[in-house]
Write an enzyme that holds these catalytic residues in place. Structure first.
Site, short mmCIF file in Angstrom:
data_model
loop_
_atom_site.label_atom_id
_atom_site.label_comp_id
_atom_site.label_asym_id
_atom_site.label_seq_id
_atom_site.Cartn_x
_atom_site.Cartn_y
_atom_site.Cartn_z
N SER A 445 0.83 -1.21 0.00
CA SER A 445 0.00 0.00 0.00
C SER A 445 0.87 1.26 0.00
O SER A 445 0.57 2.23 -0.71
CB SER A 445 -0.92 -0.01 1.22
OG SER A 445 -1.68 1.17 1.31
N PHE A 448 2.36 2.06 -3.50
CA PHE A 448 1.42 2.63 -4.47
C PHE A 448 0.98 4.04 -4.07
O PHE A 448 0.71 4.88 -4.94
CB PHE A 448 0.23 1.70 -4.65
CG PHE A 448 0.53 0.54 -5.55
CD1 PHE A 448 0.49 0.68 -6.92
CD2 PHE A 448 0.89 -0.69 -5.02
CE1 PHE A 448 0.79 -0.38 -7.76
CE2 PHE A 448 1.20 -1.75 -5.84
CZ PHE A 448 1.14 -1.61 -7.21
N HIS A 449 0.90 4.33 -2.78
CA HIS A 449 0.64 5.71 -2.37
C HIS A 449 1.79 6.63 -2.81
O HIS A 449 1.55 7.75 -3.28
CB HIS A 449 0.46 5.79 -0.85
CG HIS A 449 -0.93 5.45 -0.38
ND1 HIS A 449 -1.37 4.15 -0.24
CD2 HIS A 449 -1.98 6.25 -0.04
CE1 HIS A 449 -2.62 4.17 0.18
NE2 HIS A 449 -3.01 5.42 0.32
N GLU A 450 3.01 6.16 -2.67
CA GLU A 450 4.16 6.95 -3.09
C GLU A 450 4.16 7.16 -4.60
O GLU A 450 4.43 8.28 -5.09
CB GLU A 450 5.45 6.24 -2.65
CG GLU A 450 6.72 6.99 -3.02
CD GLU A 450 6.91 8.27 -2.24
OE1 GLU A 450 7.68 9.14 -2.71
OE2 GLU A 450 6.28 8.42 -1.16
#
Length: 523
Positions: A445, A448-450
């Site tokens: 998670s 993918f946020h980065e």
């Protein structure tokens, strides 16, 4: 005959009034004692009905005039029966109030206190009360306070809606991103061809897995390279990266699910699960529906709704436009001026940085709530309605989360189901401990946020990655507080404080100032 006043006054008020109204026409002479005796008997027999009706003080009466004691007894019996059944009490109360003289109502000798009761706001009774009025008060105060802030902001800055950091003044720069977005369906098509060949056993399982790894990796690297090479707007880059991440997760689910179906079909063929009637099929129609459906978990069929509600769909579209406009207004009118006048959180005066973070927390919270409502409620329901997708549990009551762990399980159900199905439980089945499986899930998670933030900003400082990984100690902390205090309010307030009041404003300030510093150095 002697009459005990305590016995009479401790009965229900309707029987008191019946007795007094009967006094004028109940007959005199020798029948008086018998009348009083019967009424007293009626009084004592109806005490339980009075107490069970929660101090009901205005009840049914039979009207004035002369009549026999049988009529009084029949009326009282009917009244007690209605009170016991719980029907028609309010209507009878209204009629009684209209027909009964005031001097017979609420006699001074009638007891006013009959049982133990708690104050409505005491700890024993507060959760048994309806607080709709207080909620309405909060809404009114919230509207009044924010209306004043809007007027004050407009008087100070004027109307600031325009282009800038969040949109591009020359949209021609964004056309490569649009072309990239339109070309993303190539990767699901390639995955389908691989599965079709695997079904016909044209290639080994190792080759199938390797090709799926290549396809999924290319589906995420291709948009990253396009964004980094093009001078596009931040919002366009975020949109493309979100589409790319969704495609990647769908392709992983498609490959993993088909792999599992092949293994089940193989076990059936070998006679290991002969009692299971299982067939493995690869359908392009199923894949096409899955790629546009509001879910990240592939399966051959989904629950479907009966029809498309066109009127409902139109109302949701109107709401979506309104909330997107509201988000743009808050960003341009409130967040941008505060951010531009701020300093880097890790530089300069500490108290000033805290003040900026707290000042940003409210508008960012509003934008985040609008984003949640627009995306998870409006847009996903609109998409589900168009496609007649039946399972519309896109979120649960995350606002009641008592721990950070519970919040992540409730607020984004499509991603949560994908994580559980394709990351967490496969880790457990392979002997990985629960704690390590949770760390792996948060790590994916965080990556993918980065990607969704750092790539459009063209700046890799890993603030988003660290912010997600920091959730792990917060999970431990909030679980400890919940177990220690056994109070849902402690965990819920901790969640709101860490996640919305501190975390998000801090990330916005960090990325904004790093981007501005990078642009200043480049210029």
């Amino acid at each position: 005959m002697t009459i005990n006043p305590e016995s009479i006054t401790s009965s229900s008020d309707d029987n008191n009034n019946l007795r007094r109204r009967r006094g004028s026409g109940g007959g005199g002479g020798g029948g008086g004692d018998k009348s009083v005796d019967d009424v007293t008997e009626l009084d004592s027999s109806s005490v339980d009905a009075s107490n069970s009706s929660d101090d009901l003080t205005s009840d049914v009466r039979d009207g004035s005039g002369n009549g026999g004691l049988d009529k009084v007894s029949e009326s009282v019996s009917t009244t007690v029966g209605k009170i016991s059944d719980g029907d028609g009490v309010q209507e009878e109360q209204r009629k009684a109030n209209e027909t009964t003289p005031l001097k017979y109502v609420y006699r001074a000798s009638a007891p006013a206190h009959r049982r133990n009761k708690e104050s409505p706001l005491s700890s024993a009774a507060i959760f048994k009360q309806s607080h709709a009025g207080l909620l309405n008060l909060c809404i009114v105060v919230l509207i009044a306070v924010n209306s004043r802030l809007i007027i004050e902001n407009l008087m100070k800055y004027g109307l600031l809606i325009g282009s800038g950091f969040w949109s591009s003044s020359t949209s021609v720069r964004d056309w490569p991103l649009l072309m990239c977005c339109l070309s993303l369906p190539i990767f699901p098509l390639a995955a389908f061809l691989v599965e079709k060949m695997a079904q016909k056993k044209y290639m080994t399982e190792h080759v199938v897995v390797t090709l799926h790894i290549v396809i999924t990796t290319a589906s995420i690297l291709y948009p990253v390279l396009v964004i980094l090479r093009c001078d596009s707007a931040f919002l366009s880059g975020v949109t493309l990266m979100m589409f790319a991440c969704i495609v990647w997760m769908k392709l992983v689910s498609y490959a993993h699910t088909n792999y599992d179906m092949r293994q089940l079909a193989k076990s059936v063929d070998e006679g290991e699960n002969s009692e299971i009637n299982y067939s493995y099929s690869v359908s392009f129609k199923s894949l096409a529906y899955f790629m546009v459906a509001p879910t990240l978990c592939y399966q051959l069929s989904y629950p479907r709704s009966a029809s498309i509600r066109k009127g409902w769909l139109a109302r949701q579209l109107i709401k979506l436009v309104i909330f997107i406009g509201l988000m743009g207004f808050i960003i341009e009118q409130y967040i941008n001026p505060i951010v531009r006048s701020s300093q880097h959180p890790f530089e300069g005066n500490l108290l000033y940085a805290i003040e900026r973070v707290l000042k940003l927390s409210v508008p960012i919270l509003y934008v985040w709530l609008c984003m949640f409502y627009s995306l998870f409620h409006l847009w996903l329901n609109i998409l589900a309605e168009i496609l007649r997708f039946g399972d519309r549990e896109f979120y649960k009551d995350w606002w009641n989360a008592k721990t950070i762990d519970e919040y992540w399980r409730l607020w984004n159900m499509p991603v949560h189901k994908w994580m559980v199905r394709h990351i967490y439980f496969p880790c457990l089945r392979n002997g990985i401990p629960k704690g390590v499986a949770m760390v792996i899930s948060f790590f994916i998670s965080a990556v993918f946020h980065e990607l969704c933030i750092a790539v459009p900003c063209r700046l890799f400082k890993f603030w988003a990655f660290l912010g997600i990984m920091f959730q792990i100690p917060l999970v431990i902390l909030t679980n400890f507080l919940q177990n220690k205090f056994k109070n849902s309010n402690v965990g819920n307030m901790t969640f709101w404080c860490f996640f919305c009041i501190v975390g998000q404003p801090m990330c916005v300030l960090l990325y904004y100032h790093d981007v501005m510093n990078r642009n200043g150095s480049a210029s």
